[in-house]
Motif scaffolding. Structure first.
Motif, PDB file in Angstrom:
ATOM      1  N   GLU A  11      13.289   7.791  44.984  1.00  0.00           N
ATOM      2  CA  GLU A  11      13.133   6.662  44.047  1.00  0.00           C
ATOM      3  C   GLU A  11      12.812   5.367  44.785  1.00  0.00           C
ATOM      4  OE1 GLU A  11      15.581   5.784  40.720  1.00  0.00           O
ATOM      5  OE2 GLU A  11      15.846   7.904  40.220  1.00  0.00           O
ATOM      6  N   LYS A  12      13.357   5.243  45.976  1.00  0.00           N
ATOM      7  CA  LYS A  12      13.064   4.043  46.781  1.00  0.00           C
ATOM      8  C   LYS A  12      11.601   4.055  47.219  1.00  0.00           C
ATOM      9  CE  LYS A  12      17.335   2.188  48.548  1.00  0.00           C
ATOM     10  NZ  LYS A  12      18.312   2.927  47.753  1.00  0.00           N
ATOM     11  N   ILE A  13      11.113   5.230  47.562  1.00  0.00           N
ATOM     12  CA  ILE A  13       9.696   5.348  47.930  1.00  0.00           C
ATOM     13  C   ILE A  13       8.835   4.955  46.727  1.00  0.00           C
ATOM     14  CG2 ILE A  13       7.843   6.918  48.671  1.00  0.00           C
ATOM     15  CD1 ILE A  13      10.026   8.613  50.089  1.00  0.00           C
ATOM     16  N   PHE A  14       9.245   5.426  45.551  1.00  0.00           N
ATOM     17  CA  PHE A  14       8.504   5.061  44.338  1.00  0.00           C
ATOM     18  C   PHE A  14       8.468   3.543  44.150  1.00  0.00           C
ATOM     19  CE2 PHE A  14       9.310   3.547  40.007  1.00  0.00           C
ATOM     20  CZ  PHE A  14       8.008   3.608  39.536  1.00  0.00           C
ATOM     21  N   TYR A  52      14.234  14.722  48.523  1.00  0.00           N
ATOM     22  CA  TYR A  52      14.601  13.609  49.415  1.00  0.00           C
ATOM     23  C   TYR A  52      15.394  12.572  48.612  1.00  0.00           C
ATOM     24  CZ  TYR A  52      11.195  15.564  52.660  1.00  0.00           C
ATOM     25  OH  TYR A  52      10.507  16.406  53.498  1.00  0.00           O
ATOM     26  N   THR A  53      16.528  12.155  49.152  1.00  0.00           N
ATOM     27  CA  THR A  53      17.388  11.224  48.403  1.00  0.00           C
ATOM     28  C   THR A  53      16.743   9.851  48.223  1.00  0.00           C
ATOM     29  OG1 THR A  53      18.470  10.676  50.465  1.00  0.00           O
ATOM     30  CG2 THR A  53      19.572  12.313  49.073  1.00  0.00           C
ATOM     31  N   THR A  68       9.226  12.019  56.798  1.00  0.00           N
ATOM     32  CA  THR A  68       7.928  12.357  57.377  1.00  0.00           C
ATOM     33  C   THR A  68       7.345  13.571  56.669  1.00  0.00           C
ATOM     34  OG1 THR A  68       8.754  11.574  59.489  1.00  0.00           O
ATOM     35  CG2 THR A  68       6.714  12.852  59.545  1.00  0.00           C
ATOM     36  N   LEU A  69       6.180  13.369  56.038  1.00  0.00           N
ATOM     37  CA  LEU A  69       5.459  14.478  55.400  1.00  0.00           C
ATOM     38  C   LEU A  69       3.988  14.341  55.777  1.00  0.00           C
ATOM     39  CD1 LEU A  69       6.282  15.031  51.593  1.00  0.00           C
ATOM     40  CD2 LEU A  69       6.590  16.625  53.477  1.00  0.00           C
ATOM     41  N   CYS A 108       8.437  10.949  42.578  1.00  0.00           N
ATOM     42  CA  CYS A 108       9.678  11.707  42.807  1.00  0.00           C
ATOM     43  C   CYS A 108       9.387  13.195  42.972  1.00  0.00           C
ATOM     44  CB  CYS A 108      10.689  11.452  41.692  1.00  0.00           C
ATOM     45  SG  CYS A 108      11.417   9.808  41.836  1.00  0.00           S
ATOM     46  N   GLU A 109       8.326  13.688  42.341  1.00  0.00           N
ATOM     47  CA  GLU A 109       7.991  15.102  42.518  1.00  0.00           C
ATOM     48  C   GLU A 109       7.340  15.335  43.890  1.00  0.00           C
ATOM     49  OE1 GLU A 109       6.488  17.127  39.118  1.00  0.00           O
ATOM     50  OE2 GLU A 109       5.580  18.701  40.363  1.00  0.00           O
TER      51      GLU A 109
END
Ligand SMILES: [Mg+2]
Length: 220
Positions: free
Chosen positions: A103-106, A99-100, A49-50, A93-94
């Motif tokens: 890359e999955k979010i990307f 957050y681990t 959450t951001l 990623c930046e």
């Protein structure tokens, strides 16, 4: 020249112009939901959450960093499919640094922005596209969007039916490189003075097109 609402082109702008070349993001299409909202949604599905405001700030910094990186390469703003993929990976990623699951979010966002449902037409750009056609001018598209643009263009209005679509990773250069413009000219078989670029970015579109000897018009 800047335009707000325009239904026809000023004659002095199109005297020698044969083809109007449109930028895509911010000119003919915009992300829907916004970039920050899309990032927030993807992150939330992966438990992060951001706030959107934080994402926006981080995105701007990360985007500028990649822009600077490309500007420092020899030659500057050379690109490829791999570089565009890497650029977006670095940006996402930046934004989600620390957050681990970054890359999955990307990976999720890479797919998201390749989907037709993630985009909507920009009214002013659509109007100018229509005006160009009505004035008997040819139209084309030239974008820093990578090759995901090509399949998108076949099913997202107002891009459907535009024959000449140029995407950075496919032509091997990004705006503002003059080589980007030279490649478009040679593919279209036109001289710089026959081309008018319509875009939203003062540096990547307007200044770059003028440096290449094109006419330009800014959409706001
Ligand atoms: Mg743009």
């Amino acid at each position: 020249m800047s335009v707000e609402m325009l239904s026809s082109f000023p004659k002095e702008l199109t005297a020698e112009v044969d083809t109007v070349v449109f930028d895509v993001v911010g000119t003919l299409l915009e992300p829907s939901p916004s970039v920050a909202k899309a990032y927030k949604n993807s992150a939330e599905t992966l438990g992060v959450t951001l706030p959107e405001a934080d994402i926006s700030k981080r995105f701007s910094v990360a985007w500028e960093k990649q822009e600077f990186f490309d500007s420092q390469q020899q030659p500057a703003f050379r690109t490829s499919r791999r570089r565009e993929y890497e650029r977006w990976k670095q940006i996402v990623c930046e934004v989600f640094e620390g957050y681990t699951v970054a890359e999955k979010i990307f990976e999720d966002l890479w797919l998201h922005f390749g989907k037709p449902s993630s985009w909507r037409p920009v009214a002013q750009g659509c109007q100018l596209l229509e005006a160009a056609r009505e004035a008997g001018l040819k139209v084309a598209v030239a974008s820093n969007f990578d090759e995901r643009l090509l399949p998108l263009a076949q099913c997202v209005e107002p891009l459907i039916g535009i024959e000449n679509i140029f995407a950075s990773s496919e032509i091997g250069w990004r705006k503002p490189a003059v080589e980007f413009f030279r490649t478009v000219e040679s593919r279209l078989g036109k001289d710089p003075r026959q081309l008018l670029l319509i875009g939203d970015d003062p540096r990547l579109d307007i200044a770059a097109a003028q440096t290449a000897g094109w006419k330009s018009m800014r959409i706001q």
